[in-house]
Design an enzyme around this catalytic site. Structure first.
Site, PDB file in Angstrom:
ATOM      1  N   VAL A 263       0.829  -1.206   0.000  1.00 28.33           N
ATOM      2  CA  VAL A 263       0.000   0.000   0.000  1.00 28.33           C
ATOM      3  C   VAL A 263       0.865   1.257   0.000  1.00 28.33           C
ATOM      4  O   VAL A 263       0.475   2.285  -0.562  1.00 28.33           O
ATOM      5  CB  VAL A 263      -0.967   0.001   1.209  1.00 28.33           C
ATOM      6  CG1 VAL A 263      -1.684   1.340   1.331  1.00 28.33           C
ATOM      7  CG2 VAL A 263      -1.979  -1.130   1.068  1.00 28.33           C
TER       8      VAL A 263
ATOM      9  N   THR B  58       6.552   1.664   3.217  1.00 27.68           N
ATOM     10  CA  THR B  58       7.968   2.009   3.074  1.00 27.68           C
ATOM     11  C   THR B  58       8.130   3.359   2.374  1.00 27.68           C
ATOM     12  O   THR B  58       8.967   4.179   2.768  1.00 27.68           O
ATOM     13  CB  THR B  58       8.721   0.920   2.294  1.00 27.68           C
ATOM     14  OG1 THR B  58       8.548  -0.344   2.958  1.00 27.68           O
ATOM     15  CG2 THR B  58      10.210   1.234   2.227  1.00 27.68           C
TER      16      THR B  58
ATOM     17  N   LYS C 167      12.208  -2.118  11.636  1.00 31.69           N
ATOM     18  CA  LYS C 167      11.304  -3.003  10.902  1.00 31.69           C
ATOM     19  C   LYS C 167      11.257  -4.310  11.698  1.00 31.69           C
ATOM     20  O   LYS C 167      12.076  -5.214  11.472  1.00 31.69           O
ATOM     21  CB  LYS C 167      11.838  -3.235   9.483  1.00 31.69           C
ATOM     22  CG  LYS C 167      11.019  -4.206   8.631  1.00 31.69           C
ATOM     23  CD  LYS C 167       9.770  -3.574   8.069  1.00 31.69           C
ATOM     24  CE  LYS C 167       9.045  -4.558   7.146  1.00 31.69           C
ATOM     25  NZ  LYS C 167       7.810  -3.980   6.586  1.00 31.69           N
TER      26      LYS C 167
ATOM     27  N   THR D 149       9.004 -10.352   6.004  1.00 38.20           N
ATOM     28  CA  THR D 149       8.876 -11.674   5.395  1.00 38.20           C
ATOM     29  C   THR D 149       9.171 -11.591   3.902  1.00 38.20           C
ATOM     30  O   THR D 149       9.286 -10.508   3.336  1.00 38.20           O
ATOM     31  CB  THR D 149       7.465 -12.253   5.630  1.00 38.20           C
ATOM     32  OG1 THR D 149       6.493 -11.442   4.952  1.00 38.20           O
ATOM     33  CG2 THR D 149       7.132 -12.298   7.121  1.00 38.20           C
TER      34      THR D 149
END
Length: 217
Positions: A15, A18, A39, A43
């Site tokens: 979305v 970052t 962070k 994954t």
């Protein structure tokens, strides 16, 4: 100065968390604040964690305390499987205390620690502990990033409902990226009617930062 945490979450994956984090690093640093990044879980990692890598590189340009750190230093856990942490953690190695301890360690290196979540608010970290639980335990102000694609109203309202249910202090913004041209017709009218103060990452970030950092400067 008391270190403040700002948790960046979103309605889901891809979305713009970052992207928003990178803009926040530069904007907060321009205010004279020592910005840190964290962070907790990433994954879909084969080798170097990509999100942690880019966050660290930008952070190192504005905070010398992060200069000698590696991606491993700003993450608590990484997993190869691109899935929710609970599913990606095949061997059930996640220790919630370790996540909290990492947060505490990194907080010592900055004035404000930006924390990027994985996926959305109800993504499971363990069987019964969601990303929203982590936010609540960190007692972090939260910025929810929402998409601009068709269907985003539902995603946004559900995420806002979750934040209110967990009694989390939050603000939210739109990352105008997908279906940008159609957004003004299919989504903006509702936001204008119900959330007249809504803002986008590209246009409202400075105002948000001014409000958020009032007690820090």
């Amino acid at each position: 100065m008391q270190v403040q945490s700002l948790f960046i979450t979103a309605t889901g994956t891809n979305v713009g968390k970052t992207h928003t984090m990178l803009k926040l690093i530069e904007a907060l640093a321009s205010k004279g604040l020592a910005v840190g990044v964290y962070k907790p879980i990433e994954t879909g990692v084969i080798g170097t964690p990509p999100d942690a890598n880019i966050l660290l590189k930008v952070c190192q340009k504005v905070n010398r305390n992060f200069k000698d750190l590696t991606e491993k230093d700003i993450t608590a856990y990484t997993f190869p499987l691109p899935a929710a942490p609970f599913c990606a953690d095949i061997d059930h190695t996640i220790d919630l205390q370790h996540i909290m301890e990492k947060h505490h360690e990194l907080s010592k290196l900055c004035d404000i620690l930006l924390v990027e979540g994985a996926g959305g608010l109800m993504v499971p970290i363990t069987k019964e502990y969601m990303m929203a639980n982590l936010i609540k335990e960190l007692d972090a102000k939260t910025l929810l990033v929402t998409p601009s694609r068709l269907g985003c109203i539902n995603d946004t309202l559900l995420s806002i409902l979750a934040l209110r249910t967990f009694d989390i202090d939050f603000d939210w913004c739109v990352n105008l990226h997908e279906d940008k041209k159609d957004f003004t017709k299919v989504t903006k009218p509702y936001y204008d009617a119900v959330f007249p103060e809504w803002w986008s990452v590209d246009e409202g970030l400075d105002k948000f930062i001014s409000t958020f950092t009032t007690h820090l400067l």
